[in-house]
Design a protein around this motif. Structure first.
Motif, short mmCIF file in Angstrom:
data_model
loop_
_atom_site.label_atom_id
_atom_site.label_comp_id
_atom_site.label_asym_id
_atom_site.label_seq_id
_atom_site.Cartn_x
_atom_site.Cartn_y
_atom_site.Cartn_z
N GLU A 182 32.53 -43.35 25.69
CA GLU A 182 31.91 -43.56 24.87
C GLU A 182 32.67 -44.49 23.94
N ALA A 183 33.63 -44.43 23.01
CA ALA A 183 33.93 -45.35 22.42
C ALA A 183 34.05 -46.95 23.24
N GLU A 184 33.87 -47.02 24.56
CA GLU A 184 33.40 -48.62 25.20
C GLU A 184 32.65 -48.16 25.23
N SER A 185 31.54 -47.62 25.40
CA SER A 185 29.62 -47.71 25.65
C SER A 185 29.35 -47.48 24.09
N SER A 186 28.90 -46.19 25.04
CA SER A 186 27.45 -45.40 23.62
C SER A 186 28.12 -43.93 24.63
N SER A 187 27.12 -42.62 23.50
CA SER A 187 27.58 -41.50 24.20
C SER A 187 26.47 -41.32 25.57
N SER A 188 26.16 -39.92 26.32
CA SER A 188 25.80 -39.95 26.98
C SER A 188 23.44 -40.15 26.33
N LEU A 189 23.56 -39.70 25.61
CA LEU A 189 22.34 -39.04 25.24
C LEU A 189 22.16 -40.50 24.88
N LEU A 190 22.68 -41.49 23.58
CA LEU A 190 21.98 -42.67 24.07
C LEU A 190 21.47 -43.63 25.16
N ALA A 191 22.87 -43.36 26.22
CA ALA A 191 22.86 -43.93 27.62
C ALA A 191 21.54 -43.77 27.96
N LYS A 192 21.77 -42.61 28.64
CA LYS A 192 20.83 -41.77 29.41
C LYS A 192 19.04 -41.43 28.80
N CYS A 193 19.48 -40.56 27.20
CA CYS A 193 18.21 -40.06 27.38
C CYS A 193 17.11 -40.90 25.88
N CYS A 194 17.45 -42.08 25.37
CA CYS A 194 17.05 -42.52 24.37
C CYS A 194 15.67 -43.18 24.80
N HIS A 195 15.52 -43.10 25.99
CA HIS A 195 14.00 -43.32 27.32
C HIS A 195 13.63 -41.55 26.40
N ASP A 196 13.52 -40.50 26.66
CA ASP A 196 12.71 -39.40 26.08
C ASP A 196 12.85 -39.48 24.58
N VAL A 197 13.67 -39.20 24.07
CA VAL A 197 13.85 -39.58 22.31
C VAL A 197 12.79 -40.12 22.00
N ASP A 198 12.76 -41.59 22.63
CA ASP A 198 11.04 -42.44 22.41
C ASP A 198 10.29 -41.61 23.15
N LEU A 199 10.04 -41.10 24.39
CA LEU A 199 9.03 -40.33 24.84
C LEU A 199 8.11 -39.57 23.83
N ILE A 200 8.94 -39.03 23.00
CA ILE A 200 8.37 -37.62 22.12
C ILE A 200 7.92 -37.91 21.14
N ASN A 201 8.96 -38.76 20.50
CA ASN A 201 8.71 -39.95 19.17
C ASN A 201 7.21 -39.96 19.28
N PHE A 202 7.05 -40.85 21.15
CA PHE A 202 5.67 -41.43 21.47
C PHE A 202 4.29 -40.21 20.65
N TRP A 203 4.56 -38.64 21.44
CA TRP A 203 3.98 -38.81 22.11
C TRP A 203 3.26 -37.51 20.32
N MET A 204 4.58 -37.74 19.32
CA MET A 204 5.06 -36.85 18.45
C MET A 204 3.51 -37.87 17.58
N ALA A 205 3.46 -39.36 17.48
CA ALA A 205 3.37 -40.32 16.68
C ALA A 205 2.28 -39.78 15.86
N GLY A 206 2.70 -39.95 14.40
CA GLY A 206 1.70 -39.39 13.39
C GLY A 206 2.34 -38.31 12.53
N ARG A 207 3.41 -37.53 13.23
CA ARG A 207 4.54 -36.85 12.30
C ARG A 207 4.92 -36.99 12.71
N ARG A 208 5.88 -37.30 11.15
CA ARG A 208 7.26 -37.22 11.08
C ARG A 208 8.52 -36.72 11.84
N CYS A 209 9.59 -36.66 12.53
CA CYS A 209 10.74 -35.75 12.97
C CYS A 209 11.88 -35.19 11.27
N THR A 210 11.10 -34.24 11.54
CA THR A 210 12.01 -34.12 9.84
C THR A 210 13.60 -33.51 9.67
#
Length: 434
Positions: A182-210
């Motif tokens: 991680e210290a030399e790159s990033s977390s696996s969640l960021l590297a592999k799944c920022c796509h997926d977090v972004d999709l969830i945020n996309f589909w939930m548009a108009g609702r804020r994650c609290t």
């Protein structure tokens, strides 16, 4: 911004001539009337030279360091930035300050401060920027959003999203490869799944994650799981041990090259993948190290739990131990029905209506373009959107601009904070978190 360009082609410099940079540049090979690659920067002479030869780039426009290109007078309309994750911020800032339009590989940066600086600089310079959350541009992801927004399944109650990383792919990238520390790159969640977090945020548009929580573990790829008698390198491992290991580098790489396949992942091991060059790489390089005897420290499985305004929830699962590679499985549960989709090469969205008990299927087959088939054709769709946006001077076709992508990145950073501190993290309306 510049005036509408009409039918004239765009020009671009590629900063980082590795796999991702070459894939995006493929668009110029397929559509030379729309895009021309006029420059390249990469410290590796071989990869820089490949792109130079492929697009007949002048010697004066080939650089061993991106800063040399940024110091020149503006030499193209766009810049395609595909440097390693931790080397995104500086070139983005430099080229934005020169007025270049930017296609930026994900993640946009590996920490919040750098992400916010990128957004600020791009806003100040009024440049079009697309962050490569390429999945947002696919037919299946957009059809899901269309159906959700239409009210077909009523109010969304929960999204259940699974990212199947693939057992050999995870070992290649996150145990032996560039993202294993991680210290030399990033977390696996960021590297592999920022796509997926972004999709969830996309589909939930108009609702804020609290609020957000997360749990993860570095499973199996550790010294405790190393089979008795296994060597520190696969090429030196006793046959009776190596033959029973699904993560053997011999199986993953040598079997591929023996079949005449020189594409990913063997292309990462050698400039010219052959039996000899790949064997040498396995004997001397990181990809031949036993997966149980490495210094990797990123999570191999992780879940992220999100609560949104109004009570809706979402769960993301990153699974490193799967047969399929990069295949997303999505279920969206609403008050009037549910939607499901497995994002493979021929995705179909299935709808079930609670009232009528009837089911319906929506086809969402992507256009598969040669050399740009990654992520189920998403690479092509993202690049096509970016080129069209810049050509027409119309940012509305870009759904992954820096401000939008910042929101998704902040959720990933909050999830990692929650995992590491073993608590629920609360998010404020401005995106900050406690």
């Amino acid at each position: 911004m510049s005036e509408k360009r009409g039918n004239s082609f765009l020009t671009a410099i590629v900063i980082g001539a590795g796999i991702r940079g070459s894939i995006y540049a493929q668009y110029a090979h397929l559509y030379p009337n729309k895009l021309k690659i006029v420059g390249v920067a990469d410290p590796r002479e071989f990869y820089r030279g490949k792109l130079q030869q492929r697009f007949d780039i002048k010697d004066d426009n080939c650089f061993s360091d991106w800063s040399e290109a940024s110091e020149r007078d503006k030499m193209s309309d766009c810049v395609i930035i595909t440097t390693p994750d931790r080397l995104h911020k500086d070139p983005v800032v430099a080229f934005a300050n020169k007025g270049y339009f930017i296609l930026l590989e994900k993640p946009m940066a590996v920490n919040e401060d750098d992400c916010r600086e990128i957004v600020k600089t791009c806003q100040e310079n009024n440049v079009i920027v697309a962050v490569c959350h390429v999945l947002r541009y696919t037919p299946w992801a957009n059809k899901l959003k269309e159906l959700i927004d239409s009210g077909l399944i009523g109010e969304v109650v929960n999204i259940n999203h699974i990212e199947n990383a693939g057992f050999w792919f995870f070992a290649h990238c996150f145990v032996r490869g560039n993202w294993h520390i991680e210290a030399e790159s990033s977390s696996s969640l960021l590297a592999k799944c920022c796509h997926d977090v972004d999709l969830i945020n996309f589909w939930m548009a108009g609702r804020r994650c609290t609020s957000i929580s997360s749990f993860g573990h570095l499973s199996h790829f550790n010294k405790e799981s190393k089979p008795p008698g296994a060597a520190s390198r696969c090429m030196e491992c006793p046959a009776d041990v190596e033959s029973k290991c699904p993560y053997s580098a011999k199986k993953i790489y040598l079997d591929q090259i023996k079949q005449g396949d020189k594409e990913f992942p063997v292309c990462v091991l050698a400039e010219d993948p052959t039996i000899e060059s790949v064997t040498t790489a396995l004997k001397t390089g990181p990809y031949g190290v036993c997966v149980y005897d490495n210094d990797n420290d990123v999570m191999s499985n992780q879940v992220v739990n999100m609560q949104f305004e109004g009570g809706a929830t979402a769960t993301l699962t990153m699974a490193g131990f799967t047969k399929s590679v990069g295949e997303r499985e999505v279920k969206v549960y609403g008050t009037k029905g549910q939607l499901s989709c497995t994002a493979n090469s021929d995705p179909v969205i299935k709808h079930y209506d609670f009232l009528t008990g009837k089911s319906h299927e929506y086809q969402a087959k992507p256009k598969m373009v040669e050399g740009m088939k990654g992520y189920g054709g998403a690479d092509f769709y993202c690049m096509d959107s970016f080129v069209s946006s810049v050509t027409e001077n119309n940012e509305t076709t870009i759904s992954t601009g820096p401000e939008e992508s910042l929101g998704s990145h902040l959720l990933v950073f909050a999830a990692e904070k929650a995992r590491k501190e073993k608590r629920v993290v609360m998010l404020q309306p401005d995106g900050t978190y406690n």
